[in-house]
Design an enzyme around this catalytic site. Structure first.
Site, PDB file in Angstrom:
ATOM      1  N   TYR A 123       0.782  -1.230   0.000  1.00 29.53           N
ATOM      2  CA  TYR A 123       0.000   0.000   0.000  1.00 29.53           C
ATOM      3  C   TYR A 123       0.818   1.287   0.000  1.00 29.53           C
ATOM      4  CZ  TYR A 123      -3.955  -3.057   0.497  1.00 29.53           C
ATOM      5  OH  TYR A 123      -4.892  -4.022   0.270  1.00 29.53           O
ATOM      6  N   PHE A 412     -10.608  -4.215  10.995  1.00 28.45           N
ATOM      7  CA  PHE A 412     -11.848  -4.038  10.249  1.00 28.45           C
ATOM      8  C   PHE A 412     -11.667  -4.565   8.840  1.00 28.45           C
ATOM      9  CE2 PHE A 412      -9.458  -0.013  10.305  1.00 28.45           C
ATOM     10  CZ  PHE A 412      -9.298   0.237   8.960  1.00 28.45           C
TER      11      PHE A 412
END
Length: 412
Positions: A123, A412
């Site tokens: 990322y 999450f």
């Protein structure tokens, strides 16, 4: 065949989610876990890559509010459920998903995007920096004691069914959110309040059902610990393990009382905590830190989607007036020079400027420093931040810092 990126239709959720499960090994999640993620999915913020009738890529986002330095709780896109089928790698599908997603985040007016990474190396090229760290402990509770502060004996501990205690635990957590950057706001009426109670039998690996102990003072709940107890025996006797899920408290005495309880549970010899803040007060309570086997890894990855708005949303630990030369190839609207000014009693201001730059860095380093836990001085020593005006590096790095350290308590 050509591929198409499109917003998820609720009717396609099972196909879309099965694509995600396959990318993460193909083992179906327990029914309770799958049902929770179905309920939490924001279809209008979820994307699928389709090749005809086949889903070959996924990405989603949650509409979060996250604590930032200074105590403000601000909107952020919680990037999640990102996958590309192994048959379709190296075709630019991940880049297409990230491009569409960040454009959508910007259009919604969210200045921040955050994620947890199964593979952190992926990322950085999309502008995400490692903004928080997490520490794990494996405590030898036969040899480690907790030296509790004055007032700890005034705290009453009691077991409570996790579901019955959930509202009291969420009330404690909610009071703590503004105190520590990185904490995510959890509304009691949202599905996120269900996440800490998720307890599929298939995931326990021989441990007990989830247990909860409340810390109380004068009838008020001031802390809680949720954990599993995994029995174990060898020729020397009981060797059980306490596996901590989460522990929070409003004051030092409540915090110490809960840890003292965990390291003294009968028939156990180890306490394992997989996700604690790097500045956890436990380090100052234990009698022997060496026997706590600490390890540190990355936590939350942070991306500034709108540099000016994001830098104005947080507070600063020291006065600052500096021009930042920001590079951002993936979101070029952030490129250029930004003057950041902050002083006690005044709202921070971050605006474009033509003035000479004091520091040069990419949006990835800004994301890493944003929540106050990663030092710009340290990044400069690695060659990732350039000081263009003598003394500017220390000034800006000090201003960006935070006590306490930022931390993400759950994924999450």
């Amino acid at each position: 065949m050509t591929t198409e990126v499109r917003v998820l239709d609720a009717a396609d959720w099972d196909t879309w989610y099965a694509t995600l499960e396959r990318a993460f090994g193909g083992v179906a999640e327990p029914f309770e876990e799958r049902a929770l993620w179905r309920d939490l999915t924001e279809h209008e913020r979820s994307l699928g890559v389709w090749e005809g009738a086949e889903c070959v890529g996924t990405a989603g986002a949650f509409s979060f509010r996250i604590a930032v330095p200074g105590g403000a709780v601000v909107p952020a896109a919680g990037v999640t459920m990102v996958s590309v089928s192994a048959t379709h790698r190296r075709r630019g599908l991940l880049t297409a998903l990230m491009r569409r997603q960040l454009d959508d985040v910007r259009a919604r007016g969210e200045a921040l995007a955050v994620l947890t990474a199964s593979e952190p190396a992926i990322y950085g090229r999309f502008g995400y920096g490692t903004g928080t760290l997490r520490t794990s402990f494996e405590i030898d509770s036969h040899r480690v004691r907790v030296d509790a502060p004055r007032g700890t004996d005034e705290v009453r501990l009691r077991y409570a069914p996790p579901a019955d205690a959930a509202a009291a635990c969420e009330a404690v957590y909610g009071r703590l959110v503004p105190r520590r950057p990185g904490l995510l706001e959890r509304r009691p009426d949202s599905g996120w309040a269900r996440l800490p109670l998720l307890d599929p039998v298939s995931e326990r690996q021989g441990s007990s059902p989830l247990q909860c102990v409340l810390a109380e003072r004068d009838g008020e709940v001031v802390g809680y610990a949720r954990f599993h107890n995994k029995p174990g025996w060898d020729q020397a006797g009981p060797q059980g393990t306490v596996v901590l899920r989460d522990l929070e408290a409003l004051d030092p005495a409540g915090y110490a009382a809960l840890w003292r309880f965990l390291v003294s549970i009968d028939l156990t010899s180890t306490v394992v905590a997989h996700n604690r803040p790097v500045d956890d007060a436990l380090q100052h309570l234990v009698s022997d830190l060496r026997r706590c086997r600490m390890q540190t890894r990355d936590g939350l990855h942070v991306r500034l989607v709108e540099v000016g708005a994001a830098l104005q949303a947080r507070a600063y630990r020291a006065p600052v007036d500096a021009v930042l030369e920001v590079s951002d190839a993936f979101c070029p609207w952030n490129e250029g020079r930004w003057r950041l000014t902050a002083a006690p009693g005044k709202a921070p201001l971050c605006e474009r400027t033509a003035d000479p730059a004091d520091l040069a860095l990419s949006v990835r380093e800004l994301g890493a420093a944003y929540l106050g836990g990663r030092s710009l001085v340290s990044m400069a020593a690695a060659g990732w931040v350039g000081e263009l005006r003598q003394g500017a590096l220390g000034e800006v790095s000090s201003a960006f810092g935070s006590d306490p350290a930022p931390w993400l308590p759950h994924g999450f």
